[in-house]
Motif scaffolding. Structure first.
Motif, short mmCIF file in Angstrom:
data_model
loop_
_atom_site.label_atom_id
_atom_site.label_comp_id
_atom_site.label_asym_id
_atom_site.label_seq_id
_atom_site.Cartn_x
_atom_site.Cartn_y
_atom_site.Cartn_z
N PHE A 11 33.20 17.19 59.87
CA PHE A 11 33.98 18.06 58.98
C PHE A 11 34.35 17.32 57.70
CE2 PHE A 11 38.32 19.43 57.66
CZ PHE A 11 37.99 20.69 57.18
N ASP A 12 34.84 16.08 57.86
CA ASP A 12 35.27 15.32 56.69
C ASP A 12 34.11 15.03 55.73
OD1 ASP A 12 37.94 15.28 57.38
OD2 ASP A 12 37.78 13.39 58.49
N LYS B 52 33.20 18.33 54.03
CA LYS B 52 34.26 18.71 53.10
C LYS B 52 34.15 17.86 51.84
CE LYS B 52 39.19 19.36 52.70
NZ LYS B 52 40.43 18.68 53.01
N LYS C 46 31.38 16.44 50.77
CA LYS C 46 30.13 16.84 50.10
C LYS C 46 30.36 18.06 49.21
CE LYS C 46 25.44 18.52 51.02
NZ LYS C 46 24.38 18.74 52.02
N TYR C 47 31.10 19.02 49.75
CA TYR C 47 31.31 20.28 49.02
C TYR C 47 32.67 20.36 48.34
CZ TYR C 47 26.96 22.09 50.88
OH TYR C 47 25.63 22.28 51.17
N ASN C 48 33.25 19.19 48.09
CA ASN C 48 34.56 19.16 47.44
C ASN C 48 34.55 19.84 46.07
OD1 ASN C 48 37.32 18.34 47.70
ND2 ASN C 48 36.94 16.89 46.06
N LEU D 138 35.38 23.42 46.37
CA LEU D 138 36.82 23.64 46.53
C LEU D 138 37.56 23.45 45.21
CD1 LEU D 138 37.15 21.84 49.96
CD2 LEU D 138 37.31 24.31 49.57
N LEU E 228 38.91 27.00 56.39
CA LEU E 228 38.13 25.83 56.02
C LEU E 228 37.96 25.05 57.31
CD1 LEU E 228 36.84 24.02 53.84
CD2 LEU E 228 39.08 22.98 53.49
N ASN E 229 36.79 25.23 57.94
CA ASN E 229 36.58 24.56 59.22
C ASN E 229 35.08 24.48 59.52
OD1 ASN E 229 35.93 27.21 60.09
ND2 ASN E 229 38.02 27.57 60.78
N LEU F 237 29.77 23.80 57.48
CA LEU F 237 31.13 23.90 56.96
C LEU F 237 31.35 25.35 56.53
CD1 LEU F 237 33.73 22.36 55.94
CD2 LEU F 237 32.60 22.30 53.70
N ILE G 121 33.61 27.82 54.39
CA ILE G 121 34.66 28.03 53.39
C ILE G 121 34.78 29.54 53.23
CG2 ILE G 121 35.44 27.68 51.02
CD1 ILE G 121 33.62 25.22 50.86
N LEU H 214 26.33 24.88 54.71
CA LEU H 214 27.55 25.52 54.21
C LEU H 214 27.50 27.02 54.45
CD1 LEU H 214 30.21 25.36 52.43
CD2 LEU H 214 28.74 25.93 50.49
#
Length: 125
Positions: free
Chosen positions: A7-8, A11, A13-15, A18, A31-32, A38, A40, A67
């Motif tokens: 997950f981290d 997250k 990678k696709y920050n 966000l 968001l999980n 992932l 979103i 994603l």
């Protein structure tokens, strides 16, 4: 095969997605992880915002295979006016068109679009 991304890791990678979500007024609902992807999930005020998010996601990974970007356009989302905001800037930011401020003013019951106050809540049509 490759070990499953955490997950981290996803997250991170696709920050950028966000971050862009923050820019275009996305309210994140979930968001999980969904299996190996992932998720979103959120709502945005406009098709413009949704397209911006997809552009960023595809910029990160053209296949977007890890994603699930589940974004819905919803009218009536609220936005709190920040220092330096004008209705034109808000319109440009969320709709990609500064002239959209007319609709925002109307939806928010604002008589004078030049007069908005910090802390005021407006409605995104």
């Amino acid at each position: 095969g490759l070990p499953m991304a955490s997950f981290d890791e996803l997250k991170a990678k696709y920050n950028a997605v966000l971050d862009k979500g923050h820019d275009v007024g996305m309210t994140v609902q979930n968001l999980n992880m969904e299996g190996e992807q992932l998720l979103i999930r959120g709502v945005v005020p406009s098709d413009y915002a949704k397209n911006e998010l997809w552009d960023v996601a595809k910029g990160v990974d053209a296949s977007v295979s890890d994603l699930i970007l589940d974004v819905n356009v919803q009218s009536g989302l609220k936005y709190t006016v920040k220092s330096g905001d004008t209705l034109s800037k808000i319109a440009k930011r969320f709709y990609g068109d500064a002239n959209h401020y007319h609709e925002i003013a109307k939806a928010s019951g604002i008589d004078n679009p030049d007069r908005i106050n910090v802390g005021q809540t407006i409605t995104l049509p």
